[in-house]
Enzyme design. Sequence first.
Site, PDB file in Angstrom:
ATOM      1  CG  ASP A   1      -0.803   0.586   2.151  1.00  0.00           C
ATOM      2  OD1 ASP A   1       0.751   0.298   2.505  1.00  0.00           O
ATOM      3  OD2 ASP A   1      -1.077  -0.037   4.040  1.00  0.00           O
ATOM      4  CG  HIS A   2      -0.424   4.367   1.351  1.00  0.00           C
ATOM      5  ND1 HIS A   2      -1.571   3.712   1.493  1.00  0.00           N
ATOM      6  CD2 HIS A   2      -0.357   5.886   2.907  1.00  0.00           C
ATOM      7  CE1 HIS A   2      -2.353   4.207   3.083  1.00  0.00           C
ATOM      8  NE2 HIS A   2      -1.888   5.054   3.652  1.00  0.00           N
TER       9      HIS A   2
ATOM     10  CB  CYS B   1       1.120  -2.182   4.566  1.00  0.00           C
ATOM     11  SG  CYS B   1       1.089  -3.031   6.379  1.00  0.00           S
ATOM     12  N   GLY B   2       2.638   0.151   6.163  1.00  0.00           N
ATOM     13  CA  GLY B   2       3.331   0.723   7.561  1.00  0.00           C
ATOM     14  C   GLY B   2       3.698  -0.576   8.012  1.00  0.00           C
ATOM     15  CB  THR B   3       2.038  -2.192  10.778  1.00  0.00           C
ATOM     16  OG1 THR B   3       0.792  -2.480  10.078  1.00  0.00           O
ATOM     17  CG2 THR B   3       2.332  -0.415  11.585  1.00  0.00           C
ATOM     18  N   GLY B   4       3.520  -4.172   8.683  1.00  0.00           N
ATOM     19  CA  GLY B   4       2.724  -5.312   8.068  1.00  0.00           C
ATOM     20  C   GLY B   4       1.530  -6.034   8.620  1.00  0.00           C
ATOM     21  CB  ILE B   5      -0.273  -5.373  11.734  1.00  0.00           C
ATOM     22  CG1 ILE B   5       1.179  -5.412  12.464  1.00  0.00           C
ATOM     23  CG2 ILE B   5      -1.745  -5.906  12.320  1.00  0.00           C
ATOM     24  CD1 ILE B   5       0.546  -4.305  13.853  1.00  0.00           C
ATOM     25  N   GLY B   6      -1.540  -4.422   8.673  1.00  0.00           N
ATOM     26  CA  GLY B   6      -2.722  -5.079   7.991  1.00  0.00           C
ATOM     27  C   GLY B   6      -2.599  -6.548   7.073  1.00  0.00           C
TER      28      GLY B   6
ATOM     29  CG  HIS C   1       9.551 -24.940  12.085  1.00  0.00           C
ATOM     30  ND1 HIS C   1      10.278 -25.049  13.685  1.00  0.00           N
ATOM     31  CD2 HIS C   1      10.906 -25.791  11.648  1.00  0.00           C
ATOM     32  CE1 HIS C   1      11.351 -25.677  13.951  1.00  0.00           C
ATOM     33  NE2 HIS C   1      12.090 -25.719  12.287  1.00  0.00           N
TER      34      HIS C   1
ATOM     35  NE  ARG D   1       9.530 -31.374  14.563  1.00  0.00           N
ATOM     36  CZ  ARG D   1      10.930 -30.874  13.875  1.00  0.00           C
ATOM     37  NH1 ARG D   1      11.923 -31.616  13.282  1.00  0.00           N
ATOM     38  NH2 ARG D   1      11.559 -29.551  14.178  1.00  0.00           N
ATOM     39  CG  HIS D   2       8.073 -28.659  10.598  1.00  0.00           C
ATOM     40  ND1 HIS D   2       7.564 -28.248  11.803  1.00  0.00           N
ATOM     41  CD2 HIS D   2       9.244 -29.477  10.565  1.00  0.00           C
ATOM     42  CE1 HIS D   2       8.981 -28.185  12.555  1.00  0.00           C
ATOM     43  NE2 HIS D   2       9.705 -28.458  11.866  1.00  0.00           N
TER      44      HIS D   2
END
Length: 148
Positions: free
Chosen positions: A10-11, A67-72, A100, A134-135
Amino acid sequence: MTKKIAVASDHGGYELKLEILKHLKERGAEYEDFGCDSAMSVDYPDYCIPACKAVLEGRCSRAVLICGTGIGMSMCANKIRGIRAALCSDTFSARMTRMHNDANALCMGARVIGAGLACDIVDLFLDTEFEGGRHITRINKVMDAENL
Ligand code: RB5
C-alpha cells in the site's frame, strides 16, 4: 512451478517496495508488481488479494507484501484460504517460517524496519527450503482450521 515473486504494497509500504524490487532485480529474481504505484493513500486489501491470488493460481511462487506495519497485509493474507503469511521483522523468523511453517507470503512493515534488513529478510524467505516431516502434520492442522 514458476519462480516469479508476487510483490505488493500500500502507500505505507510503497518506498520500501521500490527498494525490494531493485534488490530482486539485482539478484536476478523474476517478479510481478501488483501495485500500488505511488505513495497516495490506498487500501492494502486491494493489492494484497490479487498478489495472493497469483500465488494460489501458481502464476507466482510466493508473495512479498508490505504496508506501514505489515499487520494489515498479514491479517488480510491469512484470511485467504491456502495462504500462510508470516509477518517478519528479523532474519531468524524469516528463515524459521520457511523451515517450519512453509510460509508462502512474507509481510513486512515499512515503518518498522529499514531497507537493508528488509532485503536480508527477503533473501532468507526466498532461499530457505521447507523442512517437511513433523511440520506437515502441523501445517495441515492449521489449514484445517480454515473450515471451522
Ligand atoms: C496506512 O496508514 C497503514 O494503516 C497501513 O499501511 C498498514 O500499516 C495497516 O496495517
